[in-house]
Scaffold this motif. Structure first.
Motif, PDB file in Angstrom:
ATOM      1  N   GLY A 221       0.786  -1.227   0.000  1.00 15.64           N
ATOM      2  CA  GLY A 221       0.000   0.000   0.000  1.00 15.64           C
ATOM      3  C   GLY A 221       0.816   1.275   0.000  1.00 15.64           C
ATOM      4  O   GLY A 221       0.275   2.352   0.244  1.00 15.64           O
ATOM      5  N   LYS A 222       2.093   1.193  -0.297  1.00 18.39           N
ATOM      6  CA  LYS A 222       2.940   2.388  -0.313  1.00 18.39           C
ATOM      7  C   LYS A 222       2.865   3.136  -1.634  1.00 18.39           C
ATOM      8  O   LYS A 222       3.190   4.308  -1.699  1.00 18.39           O
ATOM      9  CB  LYS A 222       4.390   2.009   0.002  1.00 18.39           C
ATOM     10  N   LYS A 223       2.446   2.432  -2.681  1.00 14.41           N
ATOM     11  CA  LYS A 223       2.286   3.089  -3.985  1.00 14.41           C
ATOM     12  C   LYS A 223       1.250   2.339  -4.797  1.00 14.41           C
ATOM     13  O   LYS A 223       0.965   1.175  -4.539  1.00 14.41           O
ATOM     14  CB  LYS A 223       3.619   3.198  -4.718  1.00 14.41           C
ATOM     15  N   LEU A 224       0.688   3.046  -5.769  1.00 14.18           N
ATOM     16  CA  LEU A 224      -0.258   2.440  -6.697  1.00 14.18           C
ATOM     17  C   LEU A 224       0.491   1.988  -7.948  1.00 14.18           C
ATOM     18  O   LEU A 224       1.492   2.609  -8.335  1.00 14.18           O
ATOM     19  CB  LEU A 224      -1.346   3.439  -7.091  1.00 14.18           C
ATOM     20  N   PRO A 225       0.013   0.947  -8.606  1.00 21.43           N
ATOM     21  CA  PRO A 225       0.679   0.527  -9.840  1.00 21.43           C
ATOM     22  C   PRO A 225       0.454   1.535 -10.962  1.00 21.43           C
ATOM     23  O   PRO A 225      -0.609   2.155 -11.037  1.00 21.43           O
ATOM     24  CB  PRO A 225       0.012  -0.812 -10.161  1.00 21.43           C
ATOM     25  N   SER A 226       1.455   1.706 -11.796  1.00 19.49           N
ATOM     26  CA  SER A 226       1.295   2.543 -12.991  1.00 19.49           C
ATOM     27  C   SER A 226       0.346   1.816 -13.947  1.00 19.49           C
ATOM     28  O   SER A 226       0.025   0.635 -13.749  1.00 19.49           O
ATOM     29  CB  SER A 226       2.654   2.744 -13.667  1.00 19.49           C
ATOM     30  N   ALA A 227      -0.090   2.516 -14.983  1.00 15.24           N
ATOM     31  CA  ALA A 227      -0.998   1.897 -15.959  1.00 15.24           C
ATOM     32  C   ALA A 227      -0.374   0.649 -16.593  1.00 15.24           C
ATOM     33  O   ALA A 227      -1.019  -0.404 -16.647  1.00 15.24           O
ATOM     34  CB  ALA A 227      -1.416   2.906 -17.017  1.00 15.24           C
ATOM     35  N   PRO A 228       0.887   0.710 -17.059  1.00 17.83           N
ATOM     36  CA  PRO A 228       1.480  -0.511 -17.635  1.00 17.83           C
ATOM     37  C   PRO A 228       1.612  -1.630 -16.593  1.00 17.83           C
ATOM     38  O   PRO A 228       1.393  -2.798 -16.910  1.00 17.83           O
ATOM     39  CB  PRO A 228       2.857  -0.061 -18.120  1.00 17.83           C
ATOM     40  N   ALA A 229       1.948  -1.265 -15.352  1.00 19.38           N
ATOM     41  CA  ALA A 229       2.066  -2.271 -14.293  1.00 19.38           C
ATOM     42  C   ALA A 229       0.705  -2.896 -14.006  1.00 19.38           C
ATOM     43  O   ALA A 229       0.589  -4.116 -13.811  1.00 19.38           O
ATOM     44  CB  ALA A 229       2.650  -1.652 -13.029  1.00 19.38           C
ATOM     45  N   LEU A 230      -0.335  -2.079 -14.008  1.00 20.61           N
ATOM     46  CA  LEU A 230      -1.682  -2.570 -13.753  1.00 20.61           C
ATOM     47  C   LEU A 230      -2.104  -3.568 -14.831  1.00 20.61           C
ATOM     48  O   LEU A 230      -2.669  -4.629 -14.537  1.00 20.61           O
ATOM     49  CB  LEU A 230      -2.669  -1.401 -13.693  1.00 20.61           C
ATOM     50  N   LEU A 231      -1.821  -3.256 -16.070  1.00 19.20           N
ATOM     51  CA  LEU A 231      -2.145  -4.183 -17.165  1.00 19.20           C
ATOM     52  C   LEU A 231      -1.368  -5.484 -17.023  1.00 19.20           C
ATOM     53  O   LEU A 231      -1.917  -6.576 -17.229  1.00 19.20           O
ATOM     54  CB  LEU A 231      -1.858  -3.531 -18.518  1.00 19.20           C
ATOM     55  N   GLY A 232      -0.093  -5.373 -16.665  1.00 15.44           N
ATOM     56  CA  GLY A 232       0.722  -6.571 -16.458  1.00 15.44           C
ATOM     57  C   GLY A 232       0.189  -7.414 -15.319  1.00 15.44           C
ATOM     58  O   GLY A 232       0.122  -8.646 -15.416  1.00 15.44           O
ATOM     59  N   LEU A 233      -0.189  -6.756 -14.221  1.00 20.42           N
ATOM     60  CA  LEU A 233      -0.741  -7.483 -13.073  1.00 20.42           C
ATOM     61  C   LEU A 233      -2.061  -8.159 -13.439  1.00 20.42           C
ATOM     62  O   LEU A 233      -2.322  -9.295 -13.040  1.00 20.42           O
ATOM     63  CB  LEU A 233      -0.948  -6.530 -11.893  1.00 20.42           C
ATOM     64  N   SER A 234      -2.875  -7.467 -14.207  1.00 17.54           N
ATOM     65  CA  SER A 234      -4.148  -8.029 -14.646  1.00 17.54           C
ATOM     66  C   SER A 234      -3.915  -9.323 -15.425  1.00 17.54           C
ATOM     67  O   SER A 234      -4.598 -10.319 -15.205  1.00 17.54           O
ATOM     68  CB  SER A 234      -4.886  -7.002 -15.503  1.00 17.54           C
ATOM     69  N   ASN A 235      -2.951  -9.307 -16.319  1.00 13.21           N
ATOM     70  CA  ASN A 235      -2.628 -10.511 -17.100  1.00 13.21           C
ATOM     71  C   ASN A 235      -2.038 -11.600 -16.217  1.00 13.21           C
ATOM     72  O   ASN A 235      -2.433 -12.757 -16.305  1.00 13.21           O
ATOM     73  CB  ASN A 235      -1.667 -10.177 -18.242  1.00 13.21           C
TER      74      ASN A 235
END
Length: 128
Positions: free
Chosen positions: A39-53
């Motif tokens: 909870g120290k940072k939010l994922p960036s958009a590319p990181a979020l897409l990678g995590l989703s996959n």
């Protein structure tokens, strides 16, 4: 922010993935992933897409606390709470036990199909 990290960590553990495995699938450094999960940072958009996959879930599920715990998989399959519980229980079994249960399901489905097949009905009427 912590909620996003909690959901990511929860999903990663459900899939029995290590941080290193998620790093390898997403390219997110171990340190960044740890900060996201804590909870120290939010994922960036590319990181979020990678995590989703990597986590086989939608970005919506990761980001929004108003989305139910029914995880919508990338293949557009939605699991209800019972199905999620069933999968969790299956994961506690050995691979051979999982295969045995899968074979039982296949046999039951095959028997259901045979009971209702027209040729089966034709054969039973000839016996009468």
């Amino acid at each position: 922010m912590a909620y996003v990290g909690d959901r990511i960590k929860k999903r990663r553990k459900e899939l029995h993935l290590t941080i290193a495995q998620v790093r390898d699938k997403t390219g997110i450094s171990t340190g960044n992933l740890s900060e996201i999960e804590n909870g120290k940072k939010l994922p960036s958009a590319p990181a979020l897409l990678g995590l989703s996959n990597a986590l086989n879930c939608t970005c919506d599920w990761i980001l929004r606390d108003d989305v139910s715990d029914n995880i919508t998989l990338k293949s557009d399959i939605s699991l209800d709470n019972f199905e999620i519980s069933l999968i969790k229980e299956l994961r506690t079994l050995s691979k051979s036990e999982q295969i045995e249960i899968f074979e039982i399901i296949k046999i039951k489905n095959k028997l259901k199909g045979e009971k209702s097949s027209p040729s089966q009905l034709d054969n039973s009427s000839k016996l009468a």
